[in-house]
Design an enzyme around this catalytic site. Structure first.
Site, PDB file in Angstrom:
ATOM      1  N   HIS A  38       0.580  -0.920   0.023  1.00 23.11           N
ATOM      2  CA  HIS A  38       0.049  -0.297   0.258  1.00 23.11           C
ATOM      3  C   HIS A  38       1.221   1.206  -0.439  1.00 23.11           C
ATOM      4  O   HIS A  38       2.042   1.135   0.936  1.00 23.11           O
ATOM      5  CB  HIS A  38      -0.823   0.681   0.903  1.00 23.11           C
ATOM      6  CG  HIS A  38      -2.262  -1.706   1.198  1.00 23.11           C
ATOM      7  ND1 HIS A  38      -3.066  -0.902   1.190  1.00 23.11           N
ATOM      8  CD2 HIS A  38      -1.357  -2.549   1.074  1.00 23.11           C
ATOM      9  CE1 HIS A  38      -4.130  -2.366   0.763  1.00 23.11           C
ATOM     10  NE2 HIS A  38      -2.958  -2.891   1.610  1.00 23.11           N
TER      11      HIS A  38
ATOM     12  N   HIS B 218      -1.963  -5.386   8.422  1.00 26.28           N
ATOM     13  CA  HIS B 218      -1.194  -4.047   8.000  1.00 26.28           C
ATOM     14  C   HIS B 218      -1.442  -3.288   8.970  1.00 26.28           C
ATOM     15  O   HIS B 218      -1.120  -1.147   9.142  1.00 26.28           O
ATOM     16  CB  HIS B 218      -1.596  -3.136   6.605  1.00 26.28           C
ATOM     17  CG  HIS B 218      -1.686  -4.034   5.762  1.00 26.28           C
ATOM     18  ND1 HIS B 218      -0.150  -4.134   4.784  1.00 26.28           N
ATOM     19  CD2 HIS B 218      -2.744  -4.639   4.852  1.00 26.28           C
ATOM     20  CE1 HIS B 218      -0.724  -5.230   4.017  1.00 26.28           C
ATOM     21  NE2 HIS B 218      -1.671  -4.997   4.245  1.00 26.28           N
TER      22      HIS B 218
ATOM     23  N   ASN C 259       0.991 -11.858   7.533  1.00 22.37           N
ATOM     24  CA  ASN C 259       1.289 -10.887   6.633  1.00 22.37           C
ATOM     25  C   ASN C 259       0.945  -9.346   6.852  1.00 22.37           C
ATOM     26  O   ASN C 259      -0.021  -9.232   6.896  1.00 22.37           O
ATOM     27  CB  ASN C 259       1.406 -11.223   5.082  1.00 22.37           C
ATOM     28  CG  ASN C 259       1.378 -12.565   4.967  1.00 22.37           C
ATOM     29  OD1 ASN C 259       0.899 -13.895   4.895  1.00 22.37           O
ATOM     30  ND2 ASN C 259       2.410 -13.220   5.168  1.00 22.37           N
TER      31      ASN C 259
ATOM     32  N   ASP D 216      -5.535 -12.966  -1.933  1.00 22.68           N
ATOM     33  CA  ASP D 216      -5.355 -11.838  -1.440  1.00 22.68           C
ATOM     34  C   ASP D 216      -4.949 -11.578  -3.209  1.00 22.68           C
ATOM     35  O   ASP D 216      -3.514 -10.625  -3.876  1.00 22.68           O
ATOM     36  CB  ASP D 216      -4.583 -12.030  -0.640  1.00 22.68           C
ATOM     37  CG  ASP D 216      -3.921 -10.481  -0.497  1.00 22.68           C
ATOM     38  OD1 ASP D 216      -4.365  -9.297  -1.044  1.00 22.68           O
ATOM     39  OD2 ASP D 216      -2.396 -10.597  -0.013  1.00 22.68           O
TER      40      ASP D 216
ATOM     41  N   LEU E 232       5.886  -8.564  -0.365  1.00 23.21           N
ATOM     42  CA  LEU E 232       5.507  -9.312  -0.912  1.00 23.21           C
ATOM     43  C   LEU E 232       4.432  -8.558  -1.413  1.00 23.21           C
ATOM     44  O   LEU E 232       3.910  -7.382  -1.000  1.00 23.21           O
ATOM     45  CB  LEU E 232       4.999 -10.340  -0.866  1.00 23.21           C
ATOM     46  CG  LEU E 232       6.125 -11.303  -0.343  1.00 23.21           C
ATOM     47  CD1 LEU E 232       5.291 -12.557   0.543  1.00 23.21           C
ATOM     48  CD2 LEU E 232       6.055 -12.312  -1.655  1.00 23.21           C
TER      49      LEU E 232
HETATM   50 ZN    ZN Z   1      -5.451  -7.472  -0.343  1.00 22.11          ZN
HETATM   51 ZN    ZN Z   2      -2.376  -6.624   2.343  1.00 24.04          ZN
END
Ligand code: ZN
Ligand code: ZN
Length: 384
Positions: A142, A196, A220, A275, A309
Protein backbone atom coordinates in the site's frame (compact mmCIF):
# COMPACT_ATOMS: atom_id res chain seq x y z
CA UNK A 1 -36.11 -30.70 -18.85
CA UNK A 2 -33.95 -28.85 -16.40
CA UNK A 3 -31.75 -29.89 -13.53
CA UNK A 4 -28.52 -31.81 -13.18
CA UNK A 5 -27.54 -35.02 -11.46
CA UNK A 6 -23.96 -35.55 -10.34
CA UNK A 7 -23.15 -39.14 -9.41
CA UNK A 8 -20.27 -41.32 -8.31
CA UNK A 9 -18.15 -38.67 -6.58
CA UNK A 10 -16.92 -38.28 -3.04
CA UNK A 11 -19.44 -35.69 -1.90
CA UNK A 12 -18.20 -33.65 1.08
CA UNK A 13 -21.12 -32.66 3.32
CA UNK A 14 -21.17 -31.13 6.81
CA UNK A 15 -21.98 -34.59 8.23
CA UNK A 16 -19.26 -36.48 6.41
CA UNK A 17 -18.16 -37.69 3.00
CA UNK A 18 -20.72 -39.58 0.90
CA UNK A 19 -18.48 -42.02 -1.00
CA UNK A 20 -19.84 -42.52 -3.50
CA UNK A 21 -22.58 -39.96 -3.34
CA UNK A 22 -24.93 -38.05 -5.61
CA UNK A 23 -26.21 -34.48 -5.82
CA UNK A 24 -29.43 -33.45 -7.54
CA UNK A 25 -29.62 -29.83 -8.69
CA UNK A 26 -32.98 -28.25 -9.47
CA UNK A 27 -33.75 -24.59 -10.22
CA UNK A 28 -30.30 -23.44 -9.16
CA UNK A 29 -30.64 -25.16 -5.81
CA UNK A 30 -29.36 -28.40 -4.30
CA UNK A 31 -32.61 -30.37 -4.39
CA UNK A 32 -31.34 -33.50 -2.67
CA UNK A 33 -28.18 -35.50 -2.07
CA UNK A 34 -27.31 -38.87 -0.68
CA UNK A 35 -25.00 -41.86 -0.52
CA UNK A 36 -24.81 -44.59 -3.12
CA UNK A 37 -26.96 -44.11 -6.23
CA UNK A 38 -30.09 -41.96 -6.51
CA UNK A 39 -33.36 -43.82 -6.09
CA UNK A 40 -35.60 -44.85 -8.99
CA UNK A 41 -38.03 -42.07 -8.03
CA UNK A 42 -35.40 -39.43 -8.87
CA UNK A 43 -36.87 -36.86 -11.30
CA UNK A 44 -35.64 -36.77 -14.94
CA UNK A 45 -32.88 -34.21 -15.48
CA UNK A 46 -31.18 -32.36 -18.31
CA UNK A 47 -27.85 -34.08 -17.74
CA UNK A 48 -26.28 -36.77 -15.60
CA UNK A 49 -22.58 -36.34 -14.91
CA UNK A 50 -20.61 -39.31 -13.57
CA UNK A 51 -17.62 -38.01 -11.60
CA UNK A 52 -16.39 -41.35 -10.23
CA UNK A 53 -13.29 -40.91 -8.10
CA UNK A 54 -13.55 -37.11 -7.97
CA UNK A 55 -14.35 -34.93 -4.98
CA UNK A 56 -17.49 -32.80 -4.97
CA UNK A 57 -17.05 -29.84 -2.63
CA UNK A 58 -18.99 -26.61 -2.05
CA UNK A 59 -18.05 -23.60 -4.21
CA UNK A 60 -15.24 -21.48 -2.80
CA UNK A 61 -15.88 -18.22 -0.96
CA UNK A 62 -13.04 -15.70 -1.27
CA UNK A 63 -13.33 -12.73 1.07
CA UNK A 64 -10.07 -11.03 0.06
CA UNK A 65 -9.21 -10.67 -3.62
CA UNK A 66 -8.00 -7.69 -5.69
CA UNK A 67 -8.40 -9.10 -9.19
CA UNK A 68 -7.45 -11.79 -11.67
CA UNK A 69 -7.45 -12.67 -15.34
CA UNK A 70 -5.34 -9.58 -16.03
CA UNK A 71 -7.87 -7.18 -14.47
CA UNK A 72 -8.18 -5.37 -11.15
CA UNK A 73 -11.30 -4.47 -9.20
CA UNK A 74 -10.11 -0.87 -9.33
CA UNK A 75 -11.11 -0.72 -13.00
CA UNK A 76 -13.98 1.65 -13.79
CA UNK A 77 -15.01 -0.66 -16.66
CA UNK A 78 -17.61 -3.24 -15.53
CA UNK A 79 -16.60 -5.62 -18.33
CA UNK A 80 -13.05 -5.72 -17.01
CA UNK A 81 -14.28 -6.33 -13.47
CA UNK A 82 -16.45 -9.12 -14.86
CA UNK A 83 -13.38 -10.68 -16.51
CA UNK A 84 -11.61 -10.76 -13.15
CA UNK A 85 -14.61 -12.37 -11.45
CA UNK A 86 -14.94 -15.00 -14.17
CA UNK A 87 -11.21 -15.81 -14.03
CA UNK A 88 -11.68 -16.79 -10.39
CA UNK A 89 -15.02 -18.49 -10.98
CA UNK A 90 -13.37 -20.87 -13.45
CA UNK A 91 -11.13 -21.89 -10.55
CA UNK A 92 -14.09 -22.59 -8.28
CA UNK A 93 -14.82 -19.27 -6.56
CA UNK A 94 -18.60 -18.84 -6.54
CA UNK A 95 -18.81 -16.10 -3.90
CA UNK A 96 -16.39 -13.19 -3.99
CA UNK A 97 -15.65 -9.95 -2.20
CA UNK A 98 -13.77 -7.38 -4.30
CA UNK A 99 -10.92 -5.90 -2.29
CA UNK A 100 -9.69 -2.36 -2.86
CA UNK A 101 -6.21 -1.24 -1.83
CA UNK A 102 -5.52 2.10 -0.14
CA UNK A 103 -6.30 5.17 -2.21
CA UNK A 104 -7.34 8.72 -1.26
CA UNK A 105 -10.90 8.67 0.08
CA UNK A 106 -12.51 10.53 -2.88
CA UNK A 107 -10.95 8.04 -5.31
CA UNK A 108 -12.11 5.11 -3.20
CA UNK A 109 -15.61 6.61 -3.13
CA UNK A 110 -15.59 6.54 -6.95
CA UNK A 111 -14.30 2.96 -7.09
CA UNK A 112 -16.87 1.82 -4.51
CA UNK A 113 -19.65 3.48 -6.48
CA UNK A 114 -18.84 1.42 -9.58
CA UNK A 115 -18.40 -1.86 -7.73
CA UNK A 116 -21.56 -1.42 -5.65
CA UNK A 117 -23.62 -1.59 -8.85
CA UNK A 118 -22.00 -4.92 -9.69
CA UNK A 119 -22.88 -6.16 -6.21
CA UNK A 120 -26.45 -5.15 -6.95
CA UNK A 121 -26.27 -7.14 -10.20
CA UNK A 122 -25.10 -10.22 -8.29
CA UNK A 123 -21.68 -10.43 -9.94
CA UNK A 124 -19.95 -9.68 -6.64
CA UNK A 125 -21.09 -10.44 -3.11
CA UNK A 126 -19.62 -7.29 -1.61
CA UNK A 127 -16.63 -5.03 -1.18
CA UNK A 128 -13.64 -5.24 1.15
CA UNK A 129 -11.69 -2.07 1.85
CA UNK A 130 -8.07 -2.83 2.69
CA UNK A 131 -7.17 0.60 3.94
CA UNK A 132 -6.47 3.45 3.79
CA UNK A 133 -6.57 3.16 7.61
CA UNK A 134 -3.36 1.15 7.87
CA UNK A 135 0.05 1.48 9.53
CA UNK A 136 2.77 2.98 7.35
CA UNK A 137 5.24 0.80 9.27
CA UNK A 138 3.51 -2.34 7.91
CA UNK A 139 2.21 -0.98 4.61
CA UNK A 140 3.36 -3.84 2.37
CA UNK A 141 2.15 -2.95 -1.11
CA UNK A 142 0.00 0.00 0.00
CA UNK A 143 1.30 3.44 -0.90
CA UNK A 144 2.42 4.77 2.52
CA UNK A 145 1.78 8.40 1.52
CA UNK A 146 -1.95 7.65 1.29
CA UNK A 147 -2.37 5.92 4.66
CA UNK A 148 -4.26 7.88 7.33
CA UNK A 149 -6.15 7.48 10.60
CA UNK A 150 -9.83 6.48 10.36
CA UNK A 151 -11.52 9.81 11.08
CA UNK A 152 -15.33 9.60 11.41
CA UNK A 153 -16.00 11.67 8.27
CA UNK A 154 -13.90 9.39 6.05
CA UNK A 155 -15.49 6.25 7.48
CA UNK A 156 -18.94 7.74 6.96
CA UNK A 157 -18.15 8.79 3.38
CA UNK A 158 -16.92 5.30 2.45
CA UNK A 159 -19.90 3.54 4.05
CA UNK A 160 -22.30 5.94 2.33
CA UNK A 161 -20.68 5.28 -1.05
CA UNK A 162 -21.12 1.53 -0.53
CA UNK A 163 -24.87 1.72 0.11
CA UNK A 164 -24.67 -1.46 2.16
CA UNK A 165 -22.28 -3.32 -0.14
CA UNK A 166 -19.13 -2.87 1.98
CA UNK A 167 -18.81 -6.09 3.94
CA UNK A 168 -15.36 -5.74 5.52
CA UNK A 169 -12.85 -2.98 6.29
CA UNK A 170 -9.26 -3.59 7.41
CA UNK A 171 -7.91 -1.21 10.06
CA UNK A 172 -4.68 -0.90 12.06
CA UNK A 173 -5.98 -0.64 15.63
CA UNK A 174 -3.14 1.58 16.89
CA UNK A 175 -4.25 4.52 14.74
CA UNK A 176 -6.11 7.48 16.24
CA UNK A 177 -9.83 6.88 16.16
CA UNK A 178 -9.51 3.18 15.33
CA UNK A 179 -11.70 1.91 18.17
CA UNK A 180 -14.44 4.37 17.30
CA UNK A 181 -14.22 3.29 13.67
CA UNK A 182 -14.42 -0.40 14.59
CA UNK A 183 -17.59 0.25 16.60
CA UNK A 184 -19.07 2.32 13.77
CA UNK A 185 -18.38 -0.46 11.24
CA UNK A 186 -19.73 -3.23 13.43
CA UNK A 187 -22.90 -1.25 14.16
CA UNK A 188 -23.36 -0.91 10.38
CA UNK A 189 -23.11 -4.69 9.98
CA UNK A 190 -19.62 -4.49 8.45
CA UNK A 191 -16.84 -6.89 9.48
CA UNK A 192 -13.99 -5.00 11.14
CA UNK A 193 -10.69 -6.67 10.29
CA UNK A 194 -7.31 -6.00 11.87
CA UNK A 195 -4.34 -5.87 9.54
CA UNK A 196 -1.32 -4.02 8.18
CA UNK A 197 -0.57 -3.19 11.79
CA UNK A 198 2.35 -2.63 14.11
CA UNK A 199 0.15 -2.89 17.20
CA UNK A 200 1.03 -4.55 20.47
CA UNK A 201 -1.28 -6.94 22.29
CA UNK A 202 -2.44 -4.01 24.43
CA UNK A 203 -3.53 -2.18 21.27
CA UNK A 204 -5.12 -5.19 19.56
CA UNK A 205 -7.28 -6.43 22.44
CA UNK A 206 -9.44 -3.28 22.77
CA UNK A 207 -10.21 -3.50 19.04
CA UNK A 208 -11.40 -7.09 19.46
CA UNK A 209 -13.43 -5.99 22.50
CA UNK A 210 -14.93 -3.28 20.27
CA UNK A 211 -16.04 -5.94 17.78
CA UNK A 212 -13.17 -6.56 15.36
CA UNK A 213 -13.50 -10.20 14.33
CA UNK A 214 -11.14 -10.89 11.41
CA UNK A 215 -7.35 -10.97 11.03
CA UNK A 216 -6.37 -9.72 7.58
CA UNK A 217 -3.81 -12.18 6.15
CA UNK A 218 -2.44 -13.27 9.52
CA UNK A 219 1.37 -13.02 9.66
CA UNK A 220 1.71 -10.80 6.58
CA UNK A 221 1.84 -7.03 7.06
CA UNK A 222 2.07 -7.38 10.84
CA UNK A 223 4.56 -6.87 13.65
CA UNK A 224 6.21 -10.31 13.99
CA UNK A 225 5.38 -12.67 16.82
CA UNK A 226 7.64 -12.39 19.86
CA UNK A 227 7.39 -14.66 22.87
CA UNK A 228 7.24 -11.69 25.24
CA UNK A 229 5.03 -9.54 22.98
CA UNK A 230 2.42 -11.55 21.09
CA UNK A 231 1.56 -8.50 18.98
CA UNK A 232 -1.23 -8.89 16.43
CA UNK A 233 -0.24 -12.43 15.40
CA UNK A 234 -0.35 -14.07 18.82
CA UNK A 235 -3.30 -12.02 20.01
CA UNK A 236 -5.50 -12.55 16.95
CA UNK A 237 -4.62 -16.23 16.52
CA UNK A 238 -5.33 -17.02 20.14
CA UNK A 239 -8.60 -15.11 20.54
CA UNK A 240 -11.73 -17.23 20.09
CA UNK A 241 -13.63 -14.19 18.75
CA UNK A 242 -11.37 -13.78 15.72
CA UNK A 243 -11.34 -15.59 12.37
CA UNK A 244 -7.91 -15.61 10.73
CA UNK A 245 -7.30 -15.17 7.02
CA UNK A 246 -4.35 -17.15 5.66
CA UNK A 247 -2.68 -16.75 2.26
CA UNK A 248 -2.01 -20.40 1.43
CA UNK A 249 0.39 -20.07 -1.50
CA UNK A 250 3.23 -21.62 0.57
CA UNK A 251 5.24 -18.43 -0.11
CA UNK A 252 3.61 -15.81 2.14
CA UNK A 253 3.66 -18.22 5.09
CA UNK A 254 5.78 -21.35 5.51
CA UNK A 255 3.74 -24.58 5.29
CA UNK A 256 4.53 -25.60 8.86
CA UNK A 257 3.49 -22.19 10.17
CA UNK A 258 0.30 -22.37 8.10
CA UNK A 259 -0.45 -25.78 9.58
CA UNK A 260 0.28 -24.53 13.09
CA UNK A 261 -2.05 -21.54 12.65
CA UNK A 262 -4.83 -23.56 11.02
CA UNK A 263 -4.65 -26.21 13.73
CA UNK A 264 -4.63 -23.63 16.53
CA UNK A 265 -7.52 -21.62 15.10
CA UNK A 266 -9.36 -24.81 14.15
CA UNK A 267 -11.95 -25.30 11.42
CA UNK A 268 -14.28 -22.67 12.84
CA UNK A 269 -11.78 -19.79 12.75
CA UNK A 270 -9.61 -20.50 9.71
CA UNK A 271 -10.36 -18.92 6.32
CA UNK A 272 -8.19 -19.18 3.23
CA UNK A 273 -8.05 -16.15 0.95
CA UNK A 274 -6.28 -15.53 -2.33
CA UNK A 275 -5.32 -11.84 -1.85
CA UNK A 276 -4.91 -12.24 -5.61
CA UNK A 277 -3.88 -9.42 -7.93
CA UNK A 278 -4.63 -9.06 -11.65
CA UNK A 279 -1.84 -11.53 -12.48
CA UNK A 280 -3.80 -14.45 -11.01
CA UNK A 281 -4.69 -16.83 -13.82
CA UNK A 282 -2.44 -14.96 -16.28
CA UNK A 283 1.29 -15.22 -15.65
CA UNK A 284 4.51 -13.37 -14.95
CA UNK A 285 4.96 -9.73 -15.93
CA UNK A 286 4.64 -6.20 -14.58
CA UNK A 287 1.30 -5.11 -13.14
CA UNK A 288 -0.16 -2.01 -11.51
CA UNK A 289 -1.51 -2.50 -7.97
CA UNK A 290 -3.06 0.62 -6.49
CA UNK A 291 -0.64 2.86 -8.35
CA UNK A 292 2.46 0.83 -7.45
CA UNK A 293 4.39 -1.25 -9.99
CA UNK A 294 4.45 -4.93 -9.11
CA UNK A 295 6.68 -7.52 -10.78
CA UNK A 296 5.49 -11.13 -10.94
CA UNK A 297 8.29 -13.68 -11.20
CA UNK A 298 7.57 -17.43 -11.07
CA UNK A 299 4.06 -16.55 -9.90
CA UNK A 300 5.26 -14.47 -6.93
CA UNK A 301 4.38 -10.73 -7.02
CA UNK A 302 6.78 -8.30 -5.38
CA UNK A 303 7.02 -4.51 -5.35
CA UNK A 304 9.30 -3.50 -8.17
CA UNK A 305 12.78 -2.94 -6.82
CA UNK A 306 11.84 -4.15 -3.37
CA UNK A 307 11.45 -7.41 -1.55
CA UNK A 308 7.92 -6.80 -0.21
CA UNK A 309 5.34 -9.31 -1.39
CA UNK A 310 2.46 -7.60 -3.18
CA UNK A 311 -0.55 -9.89 -3.06
CA UNK A 312 -0.53 -13.29 -4.71
CA UNK A 313 -1.39 -15.07 -7.94
CA UNK A 314 -3.44 -17.64 -6.07
CA UNK A 315 -6.79 -18.97 -7.07
CA UNK A 316 -8.91 -20.69 -4.43
CA UNK A 317 -8.45 -24.16 -5.91
CA UNK A 318 -4.68 -23.75 -5.59
CA UNK A 319 -5.08 -22.56 -1.98
CA UNK A 320 -7.26 -25.62 -1.29
CA UNK A 321 -4.67 -27.94 -2.88
CA UNK A 322 -1.82 -26.32 -0.99
CA UNK A 323 -3.60 -26.73 2.35
CA UNK A 324 -4.10 -30.45 1.74
CA UNK A 325 -0.99 -31.36 -0.25
CA UNK A 326 1.45 -28.79 1.12
CA UNK A 327 0.32 -28.55 4.76
CA UNK A 328 -1.16 -31.99 5.41
CA UNK A 329 -4.68 -30.91 6.38
CA UNK A 330 -7.70 -33.00 5.39
CA UNK A 331 -10.09 -32.31 2.52
CA UNK A 332 -12.84 -31.67 5.08
CA UNK A 333 -10.66 -29.08 6.84
CA UNK A 334 -9.92 -27.48 3.46
CA UNK A 335 -13.65 -27.33 2.65
CA UNK A 336 -14.29 -25.56 5.95
CA UNK A 337 -11.50 -23.03 5.30
CA UNK A 338 -12.36 -22.30 1.66
CA UNK A 339 -16.14 -22.37 1.81
CA UNK A 340 -18.08 -23.10 4.99
CA UNK A 341 -16.36 -20.67 7.34
CA UNK A 342 -16.01 -17.71 4.97
CA UNK A 343 -19.70 -18.12 4.08
CA UNK A 344 -20.55 -18.17 7.78
CA UNK A 345 -18.46 -15.04 8.35
CA UNK A 346 -20.42 -13.23 5.64
CA UNK A 347 -23.71 -14.34 7.16
CA UNK A 348 -24.42 -16.56 4.13
CA UNK A 349 -24.47 -19.95 5.81
CA UNK A 350 -28.09 -20.51 4.86
CA UNK A 351 -27.30 -19.69 1.22
CA UNK A 352 -23.94 -21.24 0.34
CA UNK A 353 -20.79 -22.74 1.82
CA UNK A 354 -22.09 -26.28 2.30
CA UNK A 355 -23.48 -29.11 0.22
CA UNK A 356 -26.93 -29.46 1.75
CA UNK A 357 -30.46 -29.63 0.38
CA UNK A 358 -32.03 -26.21 -0.05
CA UNK A 359 -28.79 -24.27 -0.47
CA UNK A 360 -27.66 -22.61 -3.71
CA UNK A 361 -26.04 -25.13 -6.08
CA UNK A 362 -22.51 -23.73 -5.89
CA UNK A 363 -20.05 -26.59 -6.16
CA UNK A 364 -16.69 -27.68 -7.50
CA UNK A 365 -15.64 -31.07 -8.84
CA UNK A 366 -11.98 -31.78 -8.04
CA UNK A 367 -10.07 -34.67 -9.58
CA UNK A 368 -7.75 -36.96 -7.60
CA UNK A 369 -5.00 -34.34 -7.71
CA UNK A 370 -7.52 -31.73 -6.45
CA UNK A 371 -7.66 -29.85 -9.74
CA UNK A 372 -11.08 -28.56 -10.77
CA UNK A 373 -12.75 -30.40 -13.63
CA UNK A 374 -16.10 -28.69 -13.22
CA UNK A 375 -17.52 -25.65 -11.46
CA UNK A 376 -21.22 -25.07 -10.89
CA UNK A 377 -22.38 -21.55 -10.03
CA UNK A 378 -25.99 -21.08 -8.94
CA UNK A 379 -26.99 -24.33 -10.65
CA UNK A 380 -25.22 -23.76 -14.01
CA UNK A 381 -21.94 -25.30 -15.15
CA UNK A 382 -19.30 -22.60 -15.65
CA UNK A 383 -17.72 -22.66 -19.09
CA UNK A 384 -13.95 -22.67 -19.56
ZN1 ZN B 1 -4.97 -7.58 0.00
ZN1 ZN C 1 -2.55 -6.70 2.49
Amino acid sequence: MTGHLITGGRVVTPDGVLDPGWVLVEDGTIGALGAGAPGADSPPVQDVVDVAGAWVVPGFVDIHCHGGGGESFTSPDPDRVRRAVLAHRRHGTTTLLASLVSRPVPELVRQIGGLSELVGDGLLTGIHLEGPFLSAARCGAHDPSILRPPDPDSVAALLAAGKGTIRMVTIAPELDGALHAVKRLVSAGVLAAIGHTDATEAEVLPAIDAGASVATHLFNGMRPLHHREPGPIGTLLDDERVTVELICDLVHVHPSVLRMAARHAGVERTVLITDAIAAAGVGDGVYDVGGLAVTVTDGVPTLAGGASLAGSTLTMDAAFRNLVRGCGLSVREAVAATSTQPAELLGLSKVTGRLAAGLTADLVVLDESLRPTGVMHQGSWVED
